[in-house]
Scaffold this motif. Structure first.
Motif, PDB file in Angstrom:
ATOM      1  N   UNK A   1       0.826  -1.207   0.000  1.00  0.00           N
ATOM      2  CA  UNK A   1       0.000   0.000   0.000  1.00  0.00           C
ATOM      3  C   UNK A   1       0.862   1.260   0.000  1.00  0.00           C
ATOM      4  N   UNK A   2       1.871   1.283   0.852  1.00  0.00           N
ATOM      5  CA  UNK A   2       2.758   2.455   0.904  1.00  0.00           C
ATOM      6  C   UNK A   2       3.552   2.560  -0.399  1.00  0.00           C
ATOM      7  N   UNK A   3       3.966   1.418  -0.908  1.00  0.00           N
ATOM      8  CA  UNK A   3       4.681   1.405  -2.196  1.00  0.00           C
ATOM      9  C   UNK A   3       3.825   2.008  -3.302  1.00  0.00           C
ATOM     10  N   UNK A   4       2.534   1.695  -3.273  1.00  0.00           N
ATOM     11  CA  UNK A   4       1.598   2.249  -4.269  1.00  0.00           C
ATOM     12  C   UNK A   4       1.578   3.781  -4.191  1.00  0.00           C
TER      13      UNK A   4
ATOM     14  N   UNK B   1       3.371   8.930  -6.617  1.00  0.00           N
ATOM     15  CA  UNK B   1       4.057  10.232  -6.520  1.00  0.00           C
ATOM     16  C   UNK B   1       5.207  10.321  -7.516  1.00  0.00           C
ATOM     17  N   UNK B   2       5.864   9.186  -7.747  1.00  0.00           N
ATOM     18  CA  UNK B   2       7.002   9.169  -8.668  1.00  0.00           C
ATOM     19  C   UNK B   2       6.560   9.007 -10.114  1.00  0.00           C
ATOM     20  N   UNK B   3       5.315   8.557 -10.290  1.00  0.00           N
ATOM     21  CA  UNK B   3       4.862   8.232 -11.640  1.00  0.00           C
ATOM     22  C   UNK B   3       5.598   7.013 -12.175  1.00  0.00           C
ATOM     23  N   UNK B   4       5.863   6.037 -11.283  1.00  0.00           N
ATOM     24  CA  UNK B   4       6.575   4.825 -11.705  1.00  0.00           C
ATOM     25  C   UNK B   4       5.772   3.591 -11.301  1.00  0.00           C
TER      26      UNK B   4
END
Ligand SMILES: Cc1cc2nc3c(=O)[nH]c(=O)nc-3n(C[C@H](O)[C@H](O)[C@H](O)COP(=O)(O)OP(=O)(O)OC[C@H]3O[C@@H](n4cnc5c(N)ncnc54)[C@H](O)[C@@H]3O)c2cc1C
Ligand SMILES: Nc1ncnc2c1ncn2[C@@H]1O[C@H](COP(=O)(O)O)[C@@H](O)[C@H]1O
Lengths: 327, 264
Positions: free
Chosen positions: A25-28, A33-36
């Protein structure tokens, strides 16, 4: 250039642990935010099917490292595998859990990759395309905002129970890929010879959503029954201050604090605990703190959201009854 | 058996942390420095292994000259020899930098078991032990609460609690073990111990002894940058639960937990 966010999940006996959902979830959020892209990494034996559900928590891609030798975590094997994968694909952000396993795993991996690493973080952000982490230092007496200097992957671990889990979205899907690695038996120098289950069978303090802790004010081991009764009603685990542990009333693994466990439950109820700085170090990131203490001047009240001044031997049993109507 | 204990000097747990102007460091003026509490477990366990298997215990500390005091404490507890790694070029290293400096010295020593603390109670990182083990190419077992070295001194069984269970991990020597509470009760230095410690060898190493790339250590070698140190986030003022009797207070607390906090 390093690209993508990896959330390294954790499984035990073939089941994904709670921290895994927190990390994905945090990775998402960070990947957005990074657009990656977000890759969830699953390491284990025959985990492919279970791993699929991580798509619902936001993984774009699920990379499964599958090998019978990876069924149970060992530092050697896991670091070897993830080290190879990270070197081959060069992710920009590598997120892991600050669980017992994750701390061991990430620390050695940081050494292997020769990169900077932020342990036990309570918040993350992206600034100018780089990972920013917030982490308590000096036992929570200060907080450090840290960033990375030409160091990829940017590695960090998240404190268990802190990152909110996204509502699963069954409409999401992810590409599932087999991780490519080689494992050489000669390099595996540790093995798990035995596993001893904790007698209590309760959720570990670091993973518990609610904790009721007792200190010297409990006056003796037999009185922890009062806390256990209350904990049973609200679904909490029972912790202790060092004084209670040193007195031999509770096992070492129950100690919360600077030289014990660092916990972040939604609810922490401190009973007969004065609130020494070393105790606060272990529980100050709890979402809601309740203190029950007969001394109105006890320092714990300065941290408490709800304080009850009174004798715990009267308050706690009454509380156990009073909460029943809501359960 | 050759045993090494890595010891870090950290502010005493009672220390009030003050943030220096600029917000990147803490004020170190009035700090009482002590051996990292986890390293006391390491020293104690090393001494117990020595008592059982013979051999000697070397303590290695990296940091400013004041670290000598903590090394002396370990010598007074019974360690045989101390090594202080001290050079202004090493100050401000991050965990990886510190591990590299320690590794460059330890590489030149004989060892069967190395102890490190599970984490320093200063920056609470817990990285140096694992990074050091990796640099030395030896296995690590972290968070030990019990260890049993085999009679042939070739392997060790370590009890390592994880969430809800304890793993018994078997590793070949040489191994690095990180310590935590529960492993043992560290002894105090006795008065004769303190007297003897004064005569025990204490070697000092500087950058030139390490053969390290100066760019890999110190502030410029840092891969993790501290951007800003702040006080902990303030918690909203709490409330004292009102009531005439314990009964009333309990009922009111239950109501608050249900209606306001929505936790039960
Ligand atoms: C290096 C170091 C590391 C440490 N690490 C830790 C750690 O990890 N965790 C930890 O907890 N401590 C740690 N400590 C110890 C810490 O300093 C305190 O001594 C300890 O937390 C005190 O425990 P306590 O609050 O249970 O006991 P006390 O400070 O004795 O407090 C007992 C409280 O109970 C209250 N009380 C008594 N009777 C009743 C009653 N009938 N009803 C209601 N209230 C009652 C009293 O008013 C008092 O406030 C560490 C200390 C050092 C030096
Ligand atoms: N400067 C140092 N000198 C010697 N040992 C250290 C040093 N820094 C860390 N260590 C060892 O690594 C452990 C963990 O520290 P850290 O990784 O800094 O949290 C400590 O308990 C020590 O055993």
């Amino acid at each position: 250039m390093a690209q993508g966010v990896w959330a390294v999940t954790e499984q035990r006996d073939g089941n994904l642990r709670k921290i895994s959902y927190e990390l994905v979830s945090e990775g998402r959020r960070l990947a957005d935010k990074l657009g990656q892209k977000l890759t969830a990494v699953v390491i284990g034996s025959s985990m492919k099917e279970k791993a699929q559900e991580l798509a619902q928590y936001g993984a774009d891609r699920i990379m499964v490292a599958d090998d019978p030798r990876l069924g149970q975590y060992t530092t050697d094997a896991y670091v070897e595998v993830l080290g190879q994968l990270a070197k081959a694909e060069e992710p920009s952000v590598l997120l892991m859990g600050a669980s017992v396993q994750g701390k061991d795993f990430s620390a050695r991996l940081a050494g292997r990759l020769g990169v900077g690493m932020a342990q036990d973080c309570t918040a993350f952000d992206i600034e100018n395309g780089g990972l920013i982490a917030i982490r308590p230092i000096y036992a929570g007496k200060a907080y450090a905002r840290v960033g990375f200097e030409n160091s990829f992957p940017q590695m960090a671990t998240a404190r268990p129970n802190v990152m909110s889990v996204l509502a699963p979205d069954s409409g999401r899907s992810a590409e599932v890929v087999d991780a490519k690695f080689t494992l050489n038996d000669a390099e595996l120098k540790t093995k798990v010879a035995d596993t001893i289950q904790d007698a209590s069978g309760k959720v570990d303090l670091t993973e518990a959503d609610k904790i009721v802790s007792g200190g010297r004010g409990m006056k003796g081991p037999e009185n922890f029954k009062i806390l256990e009764d209350f904990a049973a009603v609200i679904g909490a685990s029972v912790g202790a201050s060092r004084s209670a542990v040193d007195a031999g009333w509770r096992p070492h693994r129950d100690q919360v604090g600077q030289t014990g466990k660092v916990v972040s439950p939604s609810l922490y109820v401190a009973c007969g605990i004065s609130g020494a700085i070393q105790h606060l170090a272990g529980m100050s990131t709890s979402k809601l703190i309740v203190a029950i203490n007969k001394d109105a001047e006890a320092p714990i009240f300065q941290k408490a959201d709800y304080g009850v001044v009174g004798d715990l031997f009267d308050i706690v049993p009454a509380l156990t009854e009073a909460v029943k109507k809501y359960m | 058996m050759k045993i090494i204990v890595c010891i870090k000097q950290v502010p005493d747990t009672e220390t009030q942390i003050k943030i220096a102007p600029g917000g990147e460091k803490i004020v170190t003026d009035d700090i009482k420095w002590v051996m990292n509490p986890y390293d006391e477990f390491g020293v104690e366990e090393a001494l117990r292994l020595k008592e059982k298997f013979g051999g000697d215990v070397t303590v290695v500390g990296l940091g400013p000259k004041r670290v000598t005091e903590s090394i002396r404490t370990a010598l007074a507890m019974g360690a045989d020899k101390g090594i202080l790694i001290s050079d202004s070029a090493l100050e401000g290293s991050d965990s990886l930098g510190a591990a590299k400096a320690l590794a460059s010295v330890i590489k030149g020593l004989q060892f069967d078991v190395i102890f490190a603390g599970q984490r320093g109670i200063d920056e609470d990182q817990g990285l140096v032990g694992a990074c050091l083990a990796d640099l030395l190419g030896i296995p690590q077992v972290s968070l030990a609460v019990k260890l049993e070295v085999a009679a042939d001194a070739k392997s060790v069984k370590v009890n390592r609690p994880v969430e809800g269970q304890t793993l018994v991990v078997e590793a070949q020597l040489p191994v690095l073990i990180t310590t935590q509470k529960g492993l043992n009760e560290p002894r105090y230095a006795s008065l004769p111990g303190i007297m003897k410690a004064k005569k025990k060898p204490l070697e000092e190493k500087t950058m030139k002894d390490l053969g390290l790339d100066p760019a890999a250590v110190g502030p410029n070698g840092r891969k993790l940058k501290i951007l800003k140190i702040t006080p902990p986030p303030a918690r909203a003022a709490g409330k004292i639960v009102q009531g005439e009797t314990p009964q009333e207070k309990a009922v009111e607390l239950a109501r608050l937990l249900h209606e306001e906090a929505k936790l039960i």
